[in-house]
Design a protein around this motif. Structure first.
Motif, PDB file in Angstrom:
ATOM      1  N   ALA A 100       0.845  -1.214   0.000  1.00 47.82           N
ATOM      2  CA  ALA A 100       0.000   0.000   0.000  1.00 47.82           C
ATOM      3  C   ALA A 100       0.869   1.249   0.000  1.00 47.82           C
ATOM      4  O   ALA A 100       0.556   2.250  -0.660  1.00 47.82           O
ATOM      5  N   GLU A 101       1.988   1.192   0.724  1.00 44.83           N
ATOM      6  CA  GLU A 101       2.913   2.328   0.792  1.00 44.83           C
ATOM      7  C   GLU A 101       3.560   2.563  -0.579  1.00 44.83           C
ATOM      8  O   GLU A 101       3.712   3.692  -1.023  1.00 44.83           O
ATOM      9  N   LEU A 102       3.941   1.452  -1.256  1.00 43.87           N
ATOM     10  CA  LEU A 102       4.557   1.573  -2.584  1.00 43.87           C
ATOM     11  C   LEU A 102       3.530   2.029  -3.621  1.00 43.87           C
ATOM     12  O   LEU A 102       3.868   2.712  -4.586  1.00 43.87           O
ATOM     13  N   ASP A 103       2.235   1.658  -3.412  1.00 41.50           N
ATOM     14  CA  ASP A 103       1.174   2.032  -4.353  1.00 41.50           C
ATOM     15  C   ASP A 103       0.995   3.542  -4.449  1.00 41.50           C
ATOM     16  O   ASP A 103       0.495   4.056  -5.440  1.00 41.50           O
ATOM     17  N   LYS A 104       1.400   4.254  -3.381  1.00 34.34           N
ATOM     18  CA  LYS A 104       1.239   5.712  -3.392  1.00 34.34           C
ATOM     19  C   LYS A 104       2.101   6.355  -4.484  1.00 34.34           C
ATOM     20  O   LYS A 104       1.851   7.470  -4.911  1.00 34.34           O
ATOM     21  N   TYR A 105       3.160   5.647  -4.888  1.00 36.73           N
ATOM     22  CA  TYR A 105       4.106   6.247  -5.842  1.00 36.73           C
ATOM     23  C   TYR A 105       4.258   5.450  -7.140  1.00 36.73           C
ATOM     24  O   TYR A 105       4.711   5.993  -8.130  1.00 36.73           O
ATOM     25  N   ILE A 106       3.942   4.149  -7.102  1.00 34.35           N
ATOM     26  CA  ILE A 106       4.205   3.312  -8.282  1.00 34.35           C
ATOM     27  C   ILE A 106       2.900   2.669  -8.743  1.00 34.35           C
ATOM     28  O   ILE A 106       2.197   2.036  -7.954  1.00 34.35           O
ATOM     29  N   ILE A 107       2.581   2.846 -10.021  1.00 30.39           N
ATOM     30  CA  ILE A 107       1.346   2.312 -10.592  1.00 30.39           C
ATOM     31  C   ILE A 107       1.608   0.918 -11.147  1.00 30.39           C
ATOM     32  O   ILE A 107       2.606   0.689 -11.825  1.00 30.39           O
ATOM     33  N   GLY A 108       0.690  -0.019 -10.856  1.00 29.75           N
ATOM     34  CA  GLY A 108       0.816  -1.378 -11.400  1.00 29.75           C
ATOM     35  C   GLY A 108       1.972  -2.144 -10.780  1.00 29.75           C
ATOM     36  O   GLY A 108       2.367  -1.894  -9.648  1.00 29.75           O
ATOM     37  N   GLN A 109       2.510  -3.092 -11.545  1.00 31.49           N
ATOM     38  CA  GLN A 109       3.658  -3.934 -11.138  1.00 31.49           C
ATOM     39  C   GLN A 109       3.412  -4.610  -9.777  1.00 31.49           C
ATOM     40  O   GLN A 109       4.292  -4.651  -8.925  1.00 31.49           O
ATOM     41  N   ASP A 110       2.207  -5.162  -9.607  1.00 26.07           N
ATOM     42  CA  ASP A 110       1.848  -5.750  -8.314  1.00 26.07           C
ATOM     43  C   ASP A 110       2.734  -6.935  -7.941  1.00 26.07           C
ATOM     44  O   ASP A 110       3.038  -7.136  -6.777  1.00 26.07           O
ATOM     45  N   GLU A 111       3.131  -7.728  -8.972  1.00 26.99           N
ATOM     46  CA  GLU A 111       3.966  -8.899  -8.690  1.00 26.99           C
ATOM     47  C   GLU A 111       5.295  -8.502  -8.042  1.00 26.99           C
ATOM     48  O   GLU A 111       5.731  -9.099  -7.069  1.00 26.99           O
ATOM     49  N   LYS A 143       4.832  -7.233  -4.532  1.00 28.32           N
ATOM     50  CA  LYS A 143       4.510  -8.357  -3.636  1.00 28.32           C
ATOM     51  C   LYS A 143       5.791  -9.096  -3.241  1.00 28.32           C
ATOM     52  O   LYS A 143       6.010  -9.399  -2.062  1.00 28.32           O
ATOM     53  N   SER A 144       6.653  -9.351  -4.233  1.00 28.48           N
ATOM     54  CA  SER A 144       7.910 -10.078  -3.957  1.00 28.48           C
ATOM     55  C   SER A 144       8.791  -9.313  -2.982  1.00 28.48           C
ATOM     56  O   SER A 144       9.361  -9.886  -2.056  1.00 28.48           O
ATOM     57  N   VAL A 145       8.906  -8.005  -3.220  1.00 31.84           N
ATOM     58  CA  VAL A 145       9.748  -7.167  -2.366  1.00 31.84           C
ATOM     59  C   VAL A 145       9.183  -7.137  -0.944  1.00 31.84           C
ATOM     60  O   VAL A 145       9.911  -7.276   0.049  1.00 31.84           O
ATOM     61  N   ALA A 146       7.850  -6.998  -0.849  1.00 30.44           N
ATOM     62  CA  ALA A 146       7.200  -6.940   0.465  1.00 30.44           C
ATOM     63  C   ALA A 146       7.413  -8.248   1.227  1.00 30.44           C
ATOM     64  O   ALA A 146       7.688  -8.250   2.435  1.00 30.44           O
ATOM     65  N   LEU A 147       7.315  -9.380   0.513  1.00 35.36           N
ATOM     66  CA  LEU A 147       7.505 -10.682   1.177  1.00 35.36           C
ATOM     67  C   LEU A 147       8.947 -10.870   1.630  1.00 35.36           C
ATOM     68  O   LEU A 147       9.208 -11.389   2.717  1.00 35.36           O
ATOM     69  N   ALA A 148       9.894 -10.424   0.780  1.00 32.66           N
ATOM     70  CA  ALA A 148      11.315 -10.549   1.147  1.00 32.66           C
ATOM     71  C   ALA A 148      11.594  -9.777   2.425  1.00 32.66           C
ATOM     72  O   ALA A 148      12.320 -10.239   3.315  1.00 32.66           O
ATOM     73  N   LEU A 149      10.989  -8.580   2.550  1.00 31.07           N
ATOM     74  CA  LEU A 149      11.208  -7.761   3.738  1.00 31.07           C
ATOM     75  C   LEU A 149      10.521  -8.371   4.955  1.00 31.07           C
ATOM     76  O   LEU A 149      11.061  -8.348   6.060  1.00 31.07           O
ATOM     77  N   LEU A 163      11.708   2.089  -1.660  1.00 30.66           N
ATOM     78  CA  LEU A 163      12.076   1.220  -0.528  1.00 30.66           C
ATOM     79  C   LEU A 163      13.103   1.917   0.339  1.00 30.66           C
ATOM     80  O   LEU A 163      13.015   1.933   1.565  1.00 30.66           O
ATOM     81  N   ALA A 164      14.091   2.521  -0.338  1.00 33.36           N
ATOM     82  CA  ALA A 164      15.168   3.203   0.381  1.00 33.36           C
ATOM     83  C   ALA A 164      14.607   4.317   1.247  1.00 33.36           C
ATOM     84  O   ALA A 164      15.035   4.525   2.376  1.00 33.36           O
ATOM     85  N   LYS A 165      13.602   5.050   0.704  1.00 34.49           N
ATOM     86  CA  LYS A 165      13.033   6.151   1.481  1.00 34.49           C
ATOM     87  C   LYS A 165      12.196   5.628   2.634  1.00 34.49           C
ATOM     88  O   LYS A 165      12.150   6.228   3.705  1.00 34.49           O
ATOM     89  N   LEU A 166      11.511   4.511   2.379  1.00 33.76           N
ATOM     90  CA  LEU A 166      10.617   3.961   3.393  1.00 33.76           C
ATOM     91  C   LEU A 166      11.348   3.432   4.615  1.00 33.76           C
ATOM     92  O   LEU A 166      10.848   3.504   5.722  1.00 33.76           O
TER      93      LEU A 166
END
Length: 479
Positions: A15-26, A29-35, A74-77
């Motif tokens: 949801a945080e990444l959605d504020k800045y990046i459109i689409g690319q849900d896969e 999701k991968s990045v969120a799971l890795a974290l 991610l770096a900013k977050l």
């Protein structure tokens, strides 16, 4: 050192990444799971934690579709150390270029910055009290204020560390002691100081100029060996033996507070502890984003010329991704638990062109999609830093309000999509090209414009890009 990001659920990260990046849900999701797996791992027992290594991610997709943007956001977050490196900068050992170990050194530097900042913030509370006293002292100096800046012979200082004091210094000290009989300090000075203290706390003296003593920054006499962290600061060899140089500075109270606060907090820091924590933070929570990884995949073609060191770079990167110990100026760093995210367009090369050992180290593959016309419409309007918002804000600084109609936005997205289809596909970056061209005349004529509001509709867009209606003229807009 747990980060606030690690305690977020995968859905919250997306949801945080959605504020800045459109689409690319896969990919999100991968990045969120890795974290999230990082966070889960931190809750395990010591033995089990050592066994679990991060699952590195390989992102594939055309330029301008959001790979680097995901990394930047991610770096900013996050509070965890993060570096982005270009694989094309590295060369095999023996060639001119950067050594792959430098990516780990950069990560440790990033970790040092984060850890130092968080430690400084802990010390600010104590530093603020010291700073207040220093400012009061600067506004109302004491009656018998010692001359703090008395010049001393540096050789005396060096000898003194061996317990030696020169006769001259002994004489000066004894004279100073004689003159310091407990003199009844005027009570009014103390009362005046109390009043000043009260005014400071109420913020009444912020604009007053005072003279403070600041630490003089040493000159940068640094001997840098090929920019790989092997630097020798000549001044630092004798730096600890010499007293710190200070200089007087005139500034407002509010500026003085900032300067002194940093200075005092710095003195309270234990740098050994900071570097130990920084190394651990880099080892356990570090993320290295390797961009342009497809450019070092040479495939089965004959290697010659510029290609000659590509496979060598892959072989050099391999031990770092597998887990090895890299020496940095703060101490050795183990790379076993650092998360690596590789990204590349993979237009000419395929992931299978990477050497098999390196492919095996990036088990999670994510393909990012080409952007559609609908994506372009969303990119123009939805994100918090949407392009239309940026352009509106820029023109508002000169008193011009720009309004884009719905059909104009649709037309801009259509133009951008067609240009990408019929010429080079540069993804969302095409929108920058189109918008700059669209607003060129308005920006240029702003000072002489009478109106305060400009409405941009579909007709205006079509008129601006009438040449682009013909497919053969599209190449005019290739970046």
């Amino acid at each position: 050192m747990a980060s606030k990001l690690y305690s977020m659920t995968p859905k919250e990260i997306v949801a945080e990444l959605d504020k800045y990046i459109i689409g690319q849900d896969e990919a999100k999701k991968s990045v969120a799971l890795a974290l999230r797996n990082r966070y889960r791992r931190s809750l395990l027992s010591e033995e089990m934690r050592e066994e679990i290594t991060p699952k590195n991610i390989l992102m594939m997709g055309p330029t301008g579709c959001g790979k680097t943007e995901i990394a930047r956001r991610l770096a900013k977050l996050m509070d965890a150390p993060f570096v982005k490196v270009e694989a094309t900068k590295f060369t095999e050992v023996g060639y001119v270029g950067r050594d792959v170990d430098s990516m780990v050194r950069d990560l440790v530097e990033a970790s040092m910055r984060i850890t130092k900042q968080s430690k400084l913030e802990e010390k600010y509370y104590i530093a603020d009290k010291i700073v207040e006293e220093k400012i009061v002292e600067a506004i109302i100096p004491g009656k018998n204020k010692k001359k703090a800046g008395t010049s001393r012979n540096p050789f005396d200082f060096i000898m003194n560390s061996g317990g030696y004091t020169s006769q001259k210094q002994q004489y000066l000290d004894s004279q100073a002691a004689k003159g310091e009989e407990p003199n009844k300090e005027d009570l009014d000075i103390e009362m005046a100081r109390e009043q000043v203290r009260e005014q400071l706390r109420q913020g009444l003296l912020e604009e007053q100029y005072i003279e403070i003593e600041v630490t003089a920054a040493p000159k940068g006499n640094q001997l840098d060996m090929s920019n790989e962290g092997m630097s020798i600061a000549i001044g630092n060899i004798f730096g600890d033996m010499m007293p710190e140089k200070t200089k007087k500075k005139n500034c407002k109270v509010k500026e003085a507070r900032k300067i002194l606060r940093e200075q005092e907090a710095q003195k309270l820091l234990d740098m050994d502890q900071v570097s130990d924590e920084a190394i651990e933070n880099a080892e356990q929570n570090g993320i290295i984003f390797i961009d342009e990884i497809d450019k070092i995949a040479s495939g089965s073609r004959m290697t010659s010329g510029a290609d000659v060191s590509r496979e060598g770079v892959q072989r050099d990167i391999l031990p770092i991704v597998e887990g090895s110990v890299i020496n940095t100026k703060y101490g050795p760093v183990k790379t076993d638990h650092i998360l690596f995210i590789g990204a590349g367009a993979f237009h000419t090369a395929k992931p299978t062109d990477l050497i098999p050992e390196l492919q095996g180290r990036f088990p999670i593959r994510v393909t990012l999609n080409n952007l559609s016309k609908e994506d372009f419409v969303e990119i123009l309007t939805k994100p918090e830093n949407a392009l239309l918002k940026q352009h509106k804000a820029l023109l508002e600084t000169e008193g011009i309000e720009v309004e884009f109609t719905e059909d104009a936005i649709d037309q801009i997205a259509t133009m951008s999509f067609l240009m990408n289809e019929q010429t080079e596909n540069i993804g969302a970056r095409r929108l920058h090209t189109v918008l700059e061209k669209l607003l060129e005349d308005i920006s240029f004529n702003i000072p002489e414009m009478d109106t305060e509001k400009v409405v941009i509709d579909a007709e205006y867009v079509k008129e601006k890009f009438q040449e682009t209606v013909h497919a053969e003229d599209l190449d005019r807009y290739i970046l």
